[in-house]
Design a protein around this motif. Structure first.
Motif, PDB file in Angstrom:
ATOM      1  N   ALA A  68       9.423  11.394  -4.901  1.00 36.45           N
ATOM      2  CA  ALA A  68       9.941  10.831  -3.655  1.00 36.45           C
ATOM      3  C   ALA A  68       9.483  11.655  -2.452  1.00 36.45           C
ATOM      4  N   VAL A  69       9.468  12.978  -2.591  1.00 32.92           N
ATOM      5  CA  VAL A  69       8.983  13.836  -1.509  1.00 32.92           C
ATOM      6  C   VAL A  69       7.504  13.568  -1.252  1.00 32.92           C
ATOM      7  N   ALA A  70       6.722  13.437  -2.336  1.00 34.10           N
ATOM      8  CA  ALA A  70       5.296  13.141  -2.177  1.00 34.10           C
ATOM      9  C   ALA A  70       5.096  11.796  -1.483  1.00 34.10           C
ATOM     10  N   ALA A  71       5.935  10.801  -1.809  1.00 33.56           N
ATOM     11  CA  ALA A  71       5.835   9.494  -1.165  1.00 33.56           C
ATOM     12  C   ALA A  71       6.147   9.585   0.326  1.00 33.56           C
ATOM     13  N   THR A  99       0.812  -1.215   0.000  1.00 35.63           N
ATOM     14  CA  THR A  99       0.000   0.000   0.000  1.00 35.63           C
ATOM     15  C   THR A  99       0.847   1.266   0.000  1.00 35.63           C
ATOM     16  N   GLU A 100       2.165   1.137   0.090  1.00 37.08           N
ATOM     17  CA  GLU A 100       3.006   2.324   0.060  1.00 37.08           C
ATOM     18  C   GLU A 100       2.959   2.947  -1.338  1.00 37.08           C
ATOM     19  N   PRO A 101       3.135   4.253  -1.437  1.00 33.91           N
ATOM     20  CA  PRO A 101       2.895   4.950  -2.709  1.00 33.91           C
ATOM     21  C   PRO A 101       3.821   4.545  -3.840  1.00 33.91           C
ATOM     22  N   MET A 102       5.047   4.110  -3.537  1.00 31.42           N
ATOM     23  CA  MET A 102       5.994   3.716  -4.584  1.00 31.42           C
ATOM     24  C   MET A 102       7.132   2.945  -3.933  1.00 31.42           C
ATOM     25  N   HIS A 103       7.971   2.343  -4.772  1.00 34.13           N
ATOM     26  CA  HIS A 103       9.150   1.649  -4.280  1.00 34.13           C
ATOM     27  C   HIS A 103      10.353   2.577  -4.379  1.00 34.13           C
ATOM     28  N   TRP A 104      11.221   2.498  -3.374  1.00 35.86           N
ATOM     29  CA  TRP A 104      12.428   3.311  -3.417  1.00 35.86           C
ATOM     30  C   TRP A 104      13.412   2.735  -4.426  1.00 35.86           C
ATOM     31  N   THR A 105      13.986   3.588  -5.246  1.00 29.25           N
ATOM     32  CA  THR A 105      15.129   3.260  -6.101  1.00 29.25           C
ATOM     33  C   THR A 105      16.072   4.451  -6.063  1.00 29.25           C
ATOM     34  N   SER A 106      17.275   4.258  -6.555  1.00 20.89           N
ATOM     35  CA  SER A 106      18.236   5.361  -6.579  1.00 20.89           C
ATOM     36  C   SER A 106      17.760   6.508  -7.456  1.00 20.89           C
ATOM     37  N   ALA A 107      16.813   6.230  -8.352  1.00 19.99           N
ATOM     38  CA  ALA A 107      16.263   7.286  -9.212  1.00 19.99           C
ATOM     39  C   ALA A 107      15.429   8.290  -8.414  1.00 19.99           C
ATOM     40  N   CYS A 108      15.135   7.987  -7.149  1.00 18.87           N
ATOM     41  CA  CYS A 108      14.415   8.934  -6.289  1.00 18.87           C
ATOM     42  C   CYS A 108      15.313  10.091  -5.844  1.00 18.87           C
ATOM     43  N   LEU A 109      16.629   9.962  -6.086  1.00 21.36           N
ATOM     44  CA  LEU A 109      17.568  11.028  -5.773  1.00 21.36           C
ATOM     45  C   LEU A 109      17.684  11.962  -6.969  1.00 21.36           C
ATOM     46  N   ARG A 153       1.912  10.734   6.721  1.00 16.01           N
ATOM     47  CA  ARG A 153       0.492  10.874   7.062  1.00 16.01           C
ATOM     48  C   ARG A 153      -0.090   9.537   7.517  1.00 16.01           C
ATOM     49  N   ALA A 154       0.295   8.459   6.831  1.00 13.91           N
ATOM     50  CA  ALA A 154      -0.236   7.143   7.181  1.00 13.91           C
ATOM     51  C   ALA A 154       0.249   6.692   8.556  1.00 13.91           C
ATOM     52  N   LEU A 155       1.519   6.969   8.871  1.00 12.53           N
ATOM     53  CA  LEU A 155       2.073   6.534  10.151  1.00 12.53           C
ATOM     54  C   LEU A 155       1.603   7.395  11.316  1.00 12.53           C
ATOM     55  N   GLU A 156       1.120   8.574  11.033  1.00 10.17           N
ATOM     56  CA  GLU A 156       0.693   9.455  12.114  1.00 10.17           C
ATOM     57  C   GLU A 156      -0.443   8.850  12.930  1.00 10.17           C
ATOM     58  N   ARG A 157      -1.218   7.966  12.313  1.00  7.60           N
ATOM     59  CA  ARG A 157      -2.325   7.336  13.042  1.00  7.60           C
ATOM     60  C   ARG A 157      -1.824   6.527  14.232  1.00  7.60           C
ATOM     61  N   SER A 158      -0.581   6.039  14.171  1.00 14.74           N
ATOM     62  CA  SER A 158      -0.031   5.231  15.264  1.00 14.74           C
ATOM     63  C   SER A 158       1.007   6.001  16.080  1.00 14.74           C
ATOM     64  N   ALA A 159       1.087   7.326  15.869  1.00 12.31           N
ATOM     65  CA  ALA A 159       2.083   8.126  16.583  1.00 12.31           C
ATOM     66  C   ALA A 159       1.749   8.213  18.067  1.00 12.31           C
ATOM     67  N   SER A 160       2.782   8.255  18.888  1.00 10.61           N
ATOM     68  CA  SER A 160       2.596   8.407  20.329  1.00 10.61           C
ATOM     69  C   SER A 160       2.776   9.870  20.708  1.00 10.61           C
ATOM     70  N   SER A 161       2.100  10.281  21.769  1.00 12.73           N
ATOM     71  CA  SER A 161       2.232  11.649  22.247  1.00 12.73           C
ATOM     72  C   SER A 161       3.611  11.835  22.860  1.00 12.73           C
ATOM     73  N   SER A 162       4.087  13.067  22.798  1.00 11.59           N
ATOM     74  CA  SER A 162       5.382  13.394  23.367  1.00 11.59           C
ATOM     75  C   SER A 162       5.197  14.428  24.459  1.00 11.59           C
ATOM     76  N   ASN A 163       6.042  14.358  25.481  1.00 13.49           N
ATOM     77  CA  ASN A 163       5.924  15.317  26.578  1.00 13.49           C
ATOM     78  C   ASN A 163       6.895  16.474  26.416  1.00 13.49           C
ATOM     79  N   TRP A 164       7.393  16.661  25.189  1.00 17.62           N
ATOM     80  CA  TRP A 164       8.182  17.851  24.920  1.00 17.62           C
ATOM     81  C   TRP A 164       7.668  18.509  23.664  1.00 17.62           C
ATOM     82  N   ILE A 165       8.457  19.354  23.037  1.00 18.13           N
ATOM     83  CA  ILE A 165       7.899  20.260  22.028  1.00 18.13           C
ATOM     84  C   ILE A 165       7.309  19.524  20.821  1.00 18.13           C
ATOM     85  N   ILE A 166       7.808  18.337  20.505  1.00 17.97           N
ATOM     86  CA  ILE A 166       7.188  17.530  19.457  1.00 17.97           C
ATOM     87  C   ILE A 166       5.831  17.058  19.976  1.00 17.97           C
TER      88      ILE A 166
END
Length: 328
Positions: free
Chosen positions: A93-96, A39-49, A102-115
């Motif tokens: 690559a930036v869009a990916a 489900t990831e948007p694309m596969h990483w290759t060196s062409a992403c640089l 965004r997808a991982l944010e659903r499982s993000a944990s709260s932080s007790n500092w500025i993040i």
């Protein structure tokens, strides 16, 4: 920043030990959960640089006042303290990376500092980012920018992290906790994945002098610089264990960034400390990871690259004729 107050600094000394104890008793050390690679948007290759990326600003450790060599076999005038990059990745690559964040944010944990929230051990969750960090072309590019051969940081929890910043309603100063800090890892790539139009505040600041001269009570803010990170995909490579840095509170919107850490395998020296790691992941988890990290750092560079399935990066590989010169 409030110019009438001292610069807010992350917990150090016993304060970090106390934070490690708090983390051990909370859910903030959670690093479980992964994306389905299909489900990831694309596969990483060196062409992403992107070829011909631009180094917009660069200062070596020597420029900041460091005369002593931080690692045997290196020079302070060859190691970058701060390096601002634009055009490191292609637009796709930036869009990916933005979509993965965004997808991982659903499982993000709260932080007790500025993040506000964060996701640790991202390479365990995203095949795209794991492949990126194990791509020799990507490692070679970051190595050339750092000034030494690099590998992904051996400890997965400290290797990669998504950070999410939101406005806070707190007015007691606690939202500033963690504003200024140094990292446990020395070679850190901060990739901003939000455009400046998506948030207000949230400037990335760094202290352009030695850590020993950092004075949180200096109201003139001498040596304090603002990184020009206005476009998604802009990046800042810093010598994180020496350079004091931090992100100001976000006043509106949302700021997202990906932070990647690396290690120079030609040296066994490492600035990360047990209590620094334990403040992120808790004591019990850190004990096991710490022992594995110390074992990994004993191996020579050839073995570390071979374990990764990569041809070693050597010092003679570090010259890069494609990079555009710094503009300031």
């Amino acid at each position: 920043m409030n110019k009438g107050n001292a610069l807010p600094v992350f917990a150090r000394g016993f304060g970090r030990v106390r934070l490690a104890l708090q983390t051990s008793l909370s859910a903030s050390a959670n690093v479980d959960g992964a994306l389905d690679a299909s489900t990831e948007p694309m596969h990483w290759t060196s062409a992403c640089l992107r070829d011909g990326y631009e180094v917009r600003y660069r200062r070596h450790l020597d420029d900041l006042g460091y005369r002593d060599v931080p690692m045997r076999g290196t020079r302070s005038d060859a190691l970058n303290a701060v390096c601002h990059l634009r055009g490191l990745f292609t637009d796709d690559a930036v869009a990916a990376l933005r979509e993965i964040g965004r997808a991982l944010e659903r499982s993000a944990s709260s932080s007790n500092w500025i993040i506000s929230k964060r996701v640790r051990a991202v390479t365990n969750r995203s095949r795209f980012i794991d492949d990126m960090m194990h791509d020799r072309a990507f490692l070679l590019r970051v190595s050339r920018l750092a000034g030494v051969p690099l590998i992904p940081y051996p400890m997965a929890n400290a290797r990669s992290q998504f950070n999410y910043y939101y406005p806070t309603n707190q007015r007691d100063g606690k939202e500033q906790l963690g504003m200024w800090h140094t990292d446990g890892t020395s070679f850190v790539l901060n990739i901003v994945l939000s455009d400046r139009t998506e948030y207000a505040g949230g400037n990335f600041l760094f202290y352009e002098s030695t850590a020993e001269t950092f004075d949180r009570h200096d109201r003139e803010r001498r040596h304090v610089k603002t990184a020009d990170l206005d476009h998604a995909g802009d990046a800042l490579l810093i010598y994180g264990s020496k350079l004091f840095h931090g992100v100001e509170p976000v006043d509106a919107g949302r700021r997202m960034s990906l932070v990647l850490s690396f290690h120079c395998p030609t040296t066994r020296e490492d600035d990360n400390g047990f209590w620094h790691l334990a403040s992120d992941d808790g004591i019990a988890r850190t004990v096991v990871n710490w022992l594995a990290l110390r074992r990994a750092l004993r191996d020579d560079a050839e073995l570390q690259y071979r374990r990764l399935g990569l041809e070693p990066i050597r010092r003679e590989d570090l010259a890069d004729p494609r990079v555009l010169p710094a503009t300031s």
